[in-house]
Each structure stands twice: as C-alpha cells, then as structure tokens.
Design a protein around this motif. Structure first.
Motif, PDB file in Angstrom:
ATOM      1  N   UNK A   1     -16.588 -44.227-105.907  1.00 51.63           N
ATOM      2  CA  UNK A   1     -16.718 -44.910-104.626  1.00 51.63           C
ATOM      3  C   UNK A   1     -18.170 -45.027-104.161  1.00 51.63           C
ATOM      4  N   UNK A   2     -18.904 -43.912-104.159  1.00 52.52           N
ATOM      5  CA  UNK A   2     -20.278 -43.972-103.654  1.00 52.52           C
ATOM      6  C   UNK A   2     -21.195 -44.629-104.681  1.00 52.52           C
ATOM      7  N   UNK A   3     -20.958 -44.312-105.947  1.00 53.51           N
ATOM      8  CA  UNK A   3     -21.837 -44.821-106.986  1.00 53.51           C
ATOM      9  C   UNK A   3     -21.891 -46.325-107.064  1.00 53.51           C
ATOM     10  N   UNK A   4     -20.791 -47.001-106.692  1.00 54.28           N
ATOM     11  CA  UNK A   4     -20.781 -48.454-106.859  1.00 54.28           C
ATOM     12  C   UNK A   4     -21.427 -49.193-105.694  1.00 54.28           C
ATOM     13  N   UNK A   5     -21.834 -48.491-104.644  1.00 59.80           N
ATOM     14  CA  UNK A   5     -22.492 -49.172-103.523  1.00 59.80           C
ATOM     15  C   UNK A   5     -23.965 -48.808-103.390  1.00 59.80           C
TER      16      UNK A   5
ATOM     17  N   UNK B   1     -29.080 -36.142-113.273  1.00 62.83           N
ATOM     18  CA  UNK B   1     -29.899 -37.309-112.944  1.00 62.83           C
ATOM     19  C   UNK B   1     -29.674 -38.465-113.899  1.00 62.83           C
ATOM     20  N   UNK B   2     -29.549 -38.174-115.188  1.00 57.71           N
ATOM     21  CA  UNK B   2     -29.313 -39.232-116.163  1.00 57.71           C
ATOM     22  C   UNK B   2     -28.025 -39.985-115.815  1.00 57.71           C
ATOM     23  N   UNK B   3     -26.962 -39.234-115.485  1.00 63.87           N
ATOM     24  CA  UNK B   3     -25.694 -39.863-115.129  1.00 63.87           C
ATOM     25  C   UNK B   3     -25.810 -40.653-113.835  1.00 63.87           C
TER      26      UNK B   3
ATOM     27  N   UNK C   1     -27.123 -48.157-112.629  1.00 63.33           N
ATOM     28  CA  UNK C   1     -27.305 -49.263-113.577  1.00 63.33           C
ATOM     29  C   UNK C   1     -26.001 -50.023-113.776  1.00 63.33           C
ATOM     30  N   UNK C   2     -24.894 -49.300-113.944  1.00 64.42           N
ATOM     31  CA  UNK C   2     -23.591 -49.948-114.102  1.00 64.42           C
ATOM     32  C   UNK C   2     -23.233 -50.776-112.876  1.00 64.42           C
ATOM     33  N   UNK C   3     -23.409 -50.184-111.706  1.00 63.86           N
ATOM     34  CA  UNK C   3     -23.034 -50.852-110.466  1.00 63.86           C
ATOM     35  C   UNK C   3     -23.876 -52.088-110.200  1.00 63.86           C
TER      36      UNK C   3
END
Length: 397
Positions: free
Chosen positions: A278-282, A371-373, A379-381
C-alpha cells in the motif's frame, strides 16, 4: 593483474563516476536539515480562532481503526466548528460508529459522498464533498485521515503555526506506530526514500516541484481552496495531497511542512506485506511529478541508498582478494561514508516512531539492510499506475 582484479577495478570506477554527483546533492539536502523548524508543540485554544476550522475525514470501511481518530478529534478545542465524516458508503459499521460518537459531541456530522464521478479518485472526491458541505463561516479546512490519532492541542497548534509563519497551507509528518518486526525493518527504509529526495522542511517551501505534503493532516485556507475549485486539481491523483499542495504553491500560496510527531500519531498499515503493497506504491509521487523527475529520483535513490551496502561489501571483498587498487579503495570509502550517513539518519528519525510499541523494534536498527528492497519498490511503483486503492477498483483515470 588477474581478470577478477581488473573487473572489480572497473566496477569501482563506474560506481564512483555514477554516485559521486548524487552524493553531493544528498549532502546539500541533509545539511539544510540543521536549520529545519523544531517539532510543533501542542497549543492552548485561542478565543480569536473560535469556530474557524472545519475538519473533514474521508472514510471507506474504517471501523477497525476510526475510533482513536474520533476520540482525538473530539478532544480538540473550540477552534473546531464541525467535524464532517464523509463516508463512501462503508459496509463494515463505520457509519454506526460515527452516529454513536455524535451523541457525545454535537460537532460531529456524518455525510455520504455522491457516486464517484468519472476521472476522480475516491479520497479527493470525499474531501471535495466535505469542502463543498463545510459551514460557510469556516475559514480553514483540515483534512484528517481515519488512521490517525490526533493529540490534544493539534488544531490550535496548526492555526498558531499558520499565523506565525504567514502560511496558507500547513501539513504535518506524524509519529508512526509499528507493531511487528517486519514493519520495523521495512518502513524506516521506505521513509528514508522521502527524506533523501526532499530533504528537511523549510519554514516556507519555495520550490513547488520539490514540495512534500502529508494528507493525513493537511490544513488549507478556505479562500485558497475556493480559488483552486476545491480538490478538483487533484481529482485523478493517487497522491492527491502532494498534487494539491504543489498546485497551490505554483499559484503563490505559502506552504509549510512541519514535524508533527508530538501532535499526531498514525497506524498506517497492518504488517510488512501491507506496508510494502500500500505505501510502497504511492511513494514515487508520480501523479504530482514530471516523468523525468520521477526517474531522476529513482536513479538518485539507487546511487545513495539502494546500492551503497552491496557496493561496500563488494569492494571490501575485492580488497581482501586483490591488490589494493585506488578505485576499490575510493569506492569503499564513498559507500562506507554513505552507510555512515544512513546510520546517522536512523538516530535522527528515531523520534518519529512510537517506542511504546516495542515488539520487533530492534529491527529498526537493521533497516539499512532493507534499503535495496525499498528502492526497488519505488522503482516498481514508478512504472505502474494503481488499479485498486482502499477497496476500490480503477480503470485508467
């Protein structure tokens, strides 16, 4: 000289060339943090601000986490004229929870937003509905998310800050509540991506394209919202808070982003998986940012956050297996320095976490290994547009 030595030396040389310019930018951004405004403190109510604020809380199936938000809002002073809960026809008892709370505080009012128009995302539509239904004498509109836990003196402090600094918009960063080892490990790494990209908050933000805002707590002058035609400027944005505030700043509004860790707590997501999804994609903020800037930020994050640990370990291993080549030594020093900065940042951001919830909290100190993840998630988002958000399905908007 072996092929391995030559290869490691080439990798080190390329790393130095690609990283060094971005390190300078990072240092400039973090250095500015020495002059950042201090965390806001709770303020007592001021009679001059009687009834000047309408609070709007958008909800959709929030029964599991809305109660702490309602309790916190009901503890606010008489600056608050009304608290509009704009519900998008929840099916989990959210409306019943609000109706029960209305018996204790007449400022609470339950509203339902009309059907979602084409081209709108649900959250800005609910906020826009609240703005349109706000009392005409309210001078400020305060958007608050249902997952927040407002502390006493929040609204008074926001108004005090707006008056003291001549601001049209005030946004706060919260204190985060984490409850599992996975959250403590991943969430700080994601948070650092924001700090590295946008640096420390200034008294008044002066670059619209670099402004950061947090819609979990966003106070905006009503007259400014009227000029912007409500939240319509952010109607199709999945980062509507940043889109709206950058639009306002581009038109000359004075915007401030403050540390609100003593005024606002938030329990955003349940567990590491939901945090990632949820947070990663915004966090890429692509709906409010030119494409070139989005991918420039991705490159920047890889250079200063995502790759330093792997490159440090690689160059360290290379120096033990090969002659001490200068490029290897310089690359190890450069990435070692970035890791030291990252460790210092852990100390700097520790106060924005609620340490009363200590289960798994030791993993906070291991967050550099995520951090890498975290950068991979950004990058994906950056190349994808959400099709589902808060239980709603979206086509292209």
């Amino acid at each position: 000289m072996s092929a391995l030595t030559v290869g490691l030396g080439a990798i080190a040389t390329v790393a130095i060339a690609l990283q060094a310019p971005w390190v300078a930018i990072l240092l400039a951004r973090l250095w500015a943090g020495l002059k950042r405004p201090q965390p806001l403190q709770p303020q007592p109510s001021c009679l001059a601000n009687l009834g000047t604020v309408t609070i709007v809380v958008p909800t959709l199936n929030e029964a599991q986490r809305l109660q702490p938000c309602l309790e916190g809002l009901m503890r606010q002073g008489y600056e608050v004229r009304e608290i509009l809960i704009v519900d998008s026809h929840s099916r989990d008892g959210t409306a019943d929870m609000v109706r029960a709370a209305q018996q204790r505080d007449p400022r609470l009012r339950l509203e339902f937003d009309p059907p979602l128009p084409k081209g709108w995302v649900g959250r800005p539509w609910a906020l826009h509905t609240g703005f349109c239904r706000a009392h005409p004498q309210s001078q400020w509109i305060l958007g608050i998310d249902a997952d927040t836990q407002p502390q006493p003196g929040l609204v008074a402090s926001l108004l005090h800050t707006a008056a003291a600094d001549g601001l049209d918009v005030v946004s706060l960063s919260p204190q985060f509540i984490l409850k599992s080892a996975g959250e403590w490990w991943l969430q700080p790494a994601l948070l650092i991506t924001l700090i590295y990209r946008f640096g420390a908050a200034r008294v008044v933000e002066s670059q619209p394209e670099r402004i950061l805002a947090n819609g979990q707590c966003l106070l905006i002058r009503r007259s400014l919202l009227e000029q912007l035609q409500g939240y319509s400027a952010a109607r199709s944005s999945f980062c509507d808070d940043v889109t709206l505030v950058r639009t306002a700043a581009a038109r000359g509004a004075r915007v401030g982003f403050r540390d609100g860790s003593r005024l606002l707590k938030v329990r955003m997501y349940e567990g590491m998986a939901e945090t990632w999804r949820e947070w990663g994609r915004s966090l890429d903020l692509k709906d409010a940012t030119p494409v070139a800037q989005v991918w420039g930020d991705v490159y920047f994050l890889w250079a200063v956050q995502g790759l330093p640990l792997p490159l440090f370990l690689l160059t360290l291993a290379g120096l033990t297996a090969a002659p001490p080549l200068l490029p290897l030594q310089l690359a190890m020093l450069l990435n070692g320095g970035l890791l030291l900065i990252r460790m210092a940042m852990m100390v700097a951001i520790a106060p924005v976490y609620d340490w009363h919830h200590r289960q798994g909290s030791a993993f906070f100190w291991l967050s550099p290994f995520a951090d890498f993840l975290a950068v991979w998630r950004i990058s994906l988002s950056s190349g994808q547009r959400p099709k589902q958000w808060r239980g709603r399905q979206y086509s292209a908007v």
